[in-house]
Design a protein around this motif. Structure first.
Motif, PDB file in Angstrom:
ATOM      1  N   GLN A  84     -12.683 -22.866  63.632  1.00  0.00           N
ATOM      2  CA  GLN A  84     -13.654 -22.173  64.317  1.00  0.00           C
ATOM      3  C   GLN A  84     -14.776 -22.980  65.103  1.00  0.00           C
ATOM      4  OE1 GLN A  84     -14.538 -18.488  63.590  1.00  0.00           O
ATOM      5  NE2 GLN A  84     -15.575 -19.101  65.604  1.00  0.00           N
ATOM      6  N   CYS A 112     -13.303 -23.204  68.597  1.00  0.00           N
ATOM      7  CA  CYS A 112     -13.290 -21.831  69.269  1.00  0.00           C
ATOM      8  C   CYS A 112     -14.586 -21.272  69.687  1.00  0.00           C
ATOM      9  CB  CYS A 112     -12.748 -20.590  68.233  1.00  0.00           C
ATOM     10  SG  CYS A 112     -11.062 -20.710  67.944  1.00  0.00           S
ATOM     11  N   ALA A 148     -15.075 -22.517  73.191  1.00  0.00           N
ATOM     12  CA  ALA A 148     -14.066 -21.943  74.052  1.00  0.00           C
ATOM     13  C   ALA A 148     -14.024 -21.971  75.610  1.00  0.00           C
ATOM     14  CB  ALA A 148     -13.282 -20.807  73.504  1.00  0.00           C
ATOM     15  N   LEU A 163      -6.112 -16.840  65.773  1.00  0.00           N
ATOM     16  CA  LEU A 163      -7.104 -17.613  66.776  1.00  0.00           C
ATOM     17  C   LEU A 163      -7.727 -16.719  67.668  1.00  0.00           C
ATOM     18  CD1 LEU A 163      -7.707 -20.521  68.008  1.00  0.00           C
ATOM     19  CD2 LEU A 163      -5.677 -19.978  69.715  1.00  0.00           C
ATOM     20  N   CYS A 192     -11.066 -15.671  66.349  1.00  0.00           N
ATOM     21  CA  CYS A 192     -12.105 -16.543  66.436  1.00  0.00           C
ATOM     22  C   CYS A 192     -12.817 -16.950  67.676  1.00  0.00           C
ATOM     23  CB  CYS A 192     -11.746 -17.697  65.881  1.00  0.00           C
ATOM     24  SG  CYS A 192     -10.847 -17.914  64.111  1.00  0.00           S
ATOM     25  N   ILE A 193     -12.059 -16.339  68.798  1.00  0.00           N
ATOM     26  CA  ILE A 193     -12.634 -16.736  70.045  1.00  0.00           C
ATOM     27  C   ILE A 193     -13.234 -15.567  70.563  1.00  0.00           C
ATOM     28  CG2 ILE A 193     -11.991 -17.281  72.680  1.00  0.00           C
ATOM     29  CD1 ILE A 193      -9.623 -18.700  71.478  1.00  0.00           C
TER      30      ILE A 193
END
Length: 516
Positions: A194, A197, A200, A218, A221-222
């Motif tokens: 996390q 992310c 990101a 994933l 999380c982004i």
């Protein structure tokens, strides 16, 4: 001061070494035998013992004094040696390097140990620490893998790295073990993922590996777009019975240029949902139709390597795909070439199929400069191979990673001006000669003749030979050095499989790992 004198370095007292000479010995034979001393010998013997013991005591005292002086001088010598080395260190080039240059040098250590490098260099000394802390890019590699599992301090260290990296683009790697059950991440790993992310929008290069569920997690999380992302490496492991997997979390990446999809897990077809029109480099594993659908929208590709899964016999051929900017192409099935138009192609890497490659080249308007073909179990047809090389007038590099037919080597010798006249480099793979293999000697003899014919009058400058056993033509190759030939011979059992050979003639980014 006499030559026999010595001065004490501590008190400057002068010692006369002659004072410590042995007293004269008695001339009696009693010293050399075990005879009973005569009465006349007793006074002389007693006098010697008295004088000798006195001098022995004096010598012992002087030696003790001199040993003390030597120890003192040795201590001073060591102190001076340390001081000299400190002064030499102060004048060293590394001490005078600007902190910016020092930090730039530190950056090279990140490639070897991306997780530990910044922490190691910053712990050497105060100056190195200051240089490391002032260089945000040194801290911009965030790599987490199986070797990192179990470290409770990881989260804090990654938080520290992100803080020290400032706002520079990040190189991120997160590797989850293959076949890890769904939701198999520990709480620490979830926190680290996390944390990655959350930044990101700063990802410049990212390498991810895990099960399909990992990429679904994933994506949740982004939250931010990938505004800096330029390079992606994705490895999605799966069960054999699973269908083709699609990863769609990288749609919003306007700067993306390079994608590697299951480059290590070639046997698992993988589709990516991307803005393909902007990509310059792509390598991945997919089905025949999956790759063609990708290439139809990836018209700006420059480099491409394709592992093609599935049965070609049941494949329905579509219309040809035009790739106007493609310069380098590597693929596992040469039959795929019949669906492509590549007018700018310069380098081709594929399984040996001279007939298919010849047909492909004749339809193109390209000036191919490098051709690499590896064996696929079918003996090379000399006539077809000769026709193929005849077509390639612009060929500069030829790599045949199988034993070439003798007839082809004969044509290389006799047709220097018409068969690959621009050839500067030639590589091939040879069997070893033996008692039951007379053809091995024949092939080597024709090979060296082909090389010799092209060195003095042709353009051939380098040769690379692969063989399981030492070759018989090394002496003749050595003589060709005078004509400017550079050669390399790789022999040994490590070349029984071509996955070891490919590193020499095929760039790593274009290697097909399932070569057989």
């Amino acid at each position: 001061m006499a030559a026999s004198d010595i001065s004490c370095p501590k008190c400057a007292h002068c010692f006369n070494l002659s004072d410590f000479d042995l007293p004269e010995l008695s001339t009696s034979n009693v010293l050399e035998t075990n005879a009973i001393p005569e009465e006349t010998d007793l006074p002389l013997l007693c006098e010697f013992l008295a004088t000798g013991r006195s001098r022995m005591a004096s010598l012992s005292a002087k030696i003790k004094l001199l040993q003390s002086a030597v120890e003192t001088l040795s201590g001073k010598k060591n102190e001076l040696d340390l001081a000299i080395r400190k002064h030499e260190g102060s004048l060293s080039l590394s001490r005078r390097l600007p902190s910016e240059i020092l930090a730039f040098i530190f950056q090279f250590s990140v490639a070897a140990q991306p997780y530990r490098a910044p922490w190691i260099v910053s712990a050497v000394c105060a100056r190195w620490r200051s240089a490391a802390l002032s260089h945000p890019r040194l801290w911009a590699s965030l790599h987490y893998g199986q070797l990192s599992r179990g470290r409770n301090q990881d989260l804090l260290q990654y938080e520290t790295q992100l803080f020290r990296s400032g706002q520079v683009p990040l190189d991120v790697q997160f590797i989850v073990g293959d076949w890890l059950p769904e939701d198999g991440l520990t709480e620490v790993e979830k926190s680290i993922l996390q944390l990655f992310c959350n930044h990101a929008s700063r990802w410049e290069a990212v390498s991810l590996r895990g099960e399909h569920w990992f990429f679904a997690h994933l994506g949740q999380c982004i939250q931010d777009p990938f505004t800096c992302l330029r390079k992606i490496k994705v490895e999605v492991s799966r069960m054999v019975s699973d269908p083709v997997i699609t990863v769609d979390i990288f749609r919003d990446a306007p700067l993306l240029q390079e994608v590697q999809a299951n480059r290590e897990l070639w046997g698992a077809p993988l589709s990516m949902a991307l803005n393909w029109t902007q990509l310059a480099r792509y390598g991945g594993s997919n089905t025949w139709i999956g790759h063609l659908h990708t290439l139809q929208v990836a018209s700006n590709l420059v480099d491409c390597s394709l592992e093609i899964q599935g049965d070609f016999a049941s494949f329905e051929a579509p219309t040809a795909v035009l790739l106007p900017h493609l310069r380098r192409l590597s693929l596992s099935h040469p039959q795929f070439l019949q669906f492509l138009e590549t007018p700018s192609l310069l380098e081709l890497y594929c399984d040996y199929d001279a007939n298919t490659v010849n047909s492909f080249i004749r339809k193109q308007n390209c000036t191919l400069q490098k051709l690499v073909m590896w064996e696929c179990g079918v003996p090379g047809d000399a006539a077809i191979l000769i026709r193929l090389i005849e077509t390639l007038k612009s060929l500069v590099i030829l790599c045949l990673l199988f034993e070439p037919p003798v007839e082809f080597l004969e044509h290389m010798s006799s047709r220097v001006d018409t068969l690959a006249p621009s050839l500067t480099h030639f590589s091939t793979f040879l069997r070893f000669p033996g008692a039951m293999d007379d053809d091995g000697d024949l092939v080597q003899n024709h090979l060296i003749q082909a090389i010799e014919s092209r060195c003095p009058i042709g353009r051939l400058k380098s040769v690379r030979l692969y063989s399981i056993k030492p070759l018989l033509i090394l002496d003749r190759l050595e003589k060709l050095k005078a004509d400017g030939l550079s050669y390399a011979v790789f022999d040994g059992l490590r070349f029984l499989s071509l996955d070891k050979v490919d590193l020499e003639d095929i760039p790593p980014e274009l290697t097909i790992f399932t070569m057989e």
